[in-house]
Write a protein that holds these residues in place. Structure first.
Motif, mmCIF file in Angstrom:
data_model
loop_
_atom_site.group_PDB
_atom_site.id
_atom_site.type_symbol
_atom_site.label_atom_id
_atom_site.label_comp_id
_atom_site.label_asym_id
_atom_site.label_seq_id
_atom_site.Cartn_x
_atom_site.Cartn_y
_atom_site.Cartn_z
ATOM 1 N N ALA A 46 10.172 -27.155 1.246
ATOM 2 C CA ALA A 46 10.054 -26.609 2.598
ATOM 3 C C ALA A 46 10.996 -27.310 3.563
ATOM 4 N N VAL A 170 4.460 -23.604 6.205
ATOM 5 C CA VAL A 170 3.714 -23.695 4.949
ATOM 6 C C VAL A 170 2.296 -23.201 5.196
ATOM 7 N N PHE A 378 0.269 -21.496 -2.028
ATOM 8 C CA PHE A 378 1.143 -21.880 -0.927
ATOM 9 C C PHE A 378 2.135 -20.748 -0.679
ATOM 10 N N VAL A 380 5.423 -20.081 1.730
ATOM 11 C CA VAL A 380 6.369 -20.771 2.602
ATOM 12 C C VAL A 380 7.357 -19.747 3.146
#
Length: 388
Positions: A46, A170, A378, A380
């Motif tokens: 990220a 995120v 997750f 992102v």
């Protein structure tokens, strides 16, 4: 950095949550050696485009920061990966809806001038500063309804555009298609009892939202479209496909083998693990075809690695061998090479179990598809509003 906050009453007993997050038993072998390194790898990807010089600060807002797990992971990552910047130049603000969490976190990190925590609700707070990274870990966004998630992300994206910044966001949520709750696969929001918060008795149910990557990306895309913010890319990552906490509790899928306990046993040299229990034979519910295809392929790889390890120990489970992914090919040969130097039967077994745990972890980390098939999903998104 500044957030104009509006704290509201929480939906579950935060005092229990504080006790849980501060408990030493919470950081078992799987969390330390499996989950935390994976989370750090996501954070590393990220922030990689925003690596800072030694004189620049990485501005971070951690949403649903709890007692500061995100800060610990991020600062340790920056200490190890100097090309990303410096942990000393991390300017971190954690926000959480719970006054108890915020008070605890501020006490824990009161000697660190670059770290602070504020009581705020991401659904209603207004952001006044620019951030390089909008972090989350511990699935805080799953506490929101799908509409609330959209509104929260819209507020974040708006802030990025107002400051004409380049930022990574995120979004950590519960995966819809985790084997921990196969009976619930047809639902995207349900009463999730956080039983691992309780040392005794049953936890009160808390309504939580669960996501496939398609659904999560749809909401993220809707937010950026509404604001008109350029997106560089989206990526999705599954964490804890086989070792989520509820593989141990059996809270939602009581017939599931206790894979997390078994993995902790593999990682503990004082334990002898029943490797037959590691075989992946989970009965799956009706789901999209790509989900079933993934589990079919992944289970064959998982079982093949377990079979290779048990064969060396003189056991056989009758597992059909398959071609393994490049990242874990040659596992058996590497294991045999290591074992050539060991004559002690106890140490021999320890080495087999440890290397099997490492191979299974590598398999999951490299073959996770980002579909929402793990405990955590997750999402992102990298935003670039510098040209607006």
């Amino acid at each position: 950095m500044k957030v104009i906050s509006d704290c509201i009453k929480t939906v579950y007993d935060k005092s229990k949550a504080v006790e849980h997050y501060l408990s030493t038993s919470r950081r078992d072998g799987v969390k330390v050696q499996w989950e935390e390194p994976f989370s750090c790898s996501v954070f590393q990807q990220a922030i990689a485009p925003y690596s800072k010089s030694k004189t620049e600060k990485l501005q971070v807002l951690d949403v649903g920061s709890g007692t500061g797990d995100g800060y610990v992971l991020l600062s340790s990552l920056l200490s190890e990966k100097l090309e990303l910047g410096s942990s000393e130049n991390l300017d971190y603000l954690g926000i959480d809806i719970s006054p108890q969490m915020v008070e605890t976190a501020n006490n824990l990190y009161r000697n660190r001038s670059n770290v602070r925590f504020e009581c705020a609700d991401i659904r209603t707070s207004r952001l006044e500063s620019s951030f390089d990274l909008y972090l989350s870990c511990g699935v805080p966004y799953s506490h929101l309804t799908h509409e609330e998630l959209y509104q929260a992300l819209k507020m974040i994206v708006t802030n990025v555009c107002q400051h004409r910044s380049r930022s990574a966001v995120v979004v950590d949520v519960l995966g819809r298609y985790s084997i921990e709750w196969t009976p619930k696969w047809q639902e995207s929001r349900w009463d999730y009892a956080m039983s691992f918060f309780e040392s005794e008795g049953n936890a009160e149910p808390t309504w939580m939202s669960f996501y496939s990557h398609h659904h999560l990306q749809e909401i993220m895309q809707q937010a950026v479209n509404e604001v008109g913010c350029p997106v560089e890319k989206f990526e999705f990552f599954d964490r804890s496909i086989m070792v989520g906490r509820h593989t141990s509790t059996g809270q939602f899928n009581p017939d599931l083998p206790q894979y997390r306990n078994l993995m902790n046993s593999l990682l503990d040299p004082s334990q002898k693990t029943d490797l037959s229990q590691l075989i992946f034979q989970v009965e799956l519910e009706t789901s999209p075809e790509h989900i079933l295809e993934f589990f079919s392929q992944f289970s064959s790889w998982w079982n093949s690695l377990v079979s290779e390890a048990t064969a060396i120990l003189g056991e056989s489970f009758g597992v059909e061998p398959v071609e393994l992914p490049p990242e874990v090919q040659g596992f058996k040969a590497k294991l045999q090479q290591e074992l050539e130097q060991i004559s002690d039967k106890h140490l021999y077994r320890q080495k087999v179990e440890l290397m099997l745990a490492q191979a299974l972890q590598q398999l999951e980390a490299t073959q996770q598809p980002g579909y929402g098939v793990g405990h955590d999903l997750f999402g992102v998104m990298w935003l670039d509003a510098t040209q607006l």
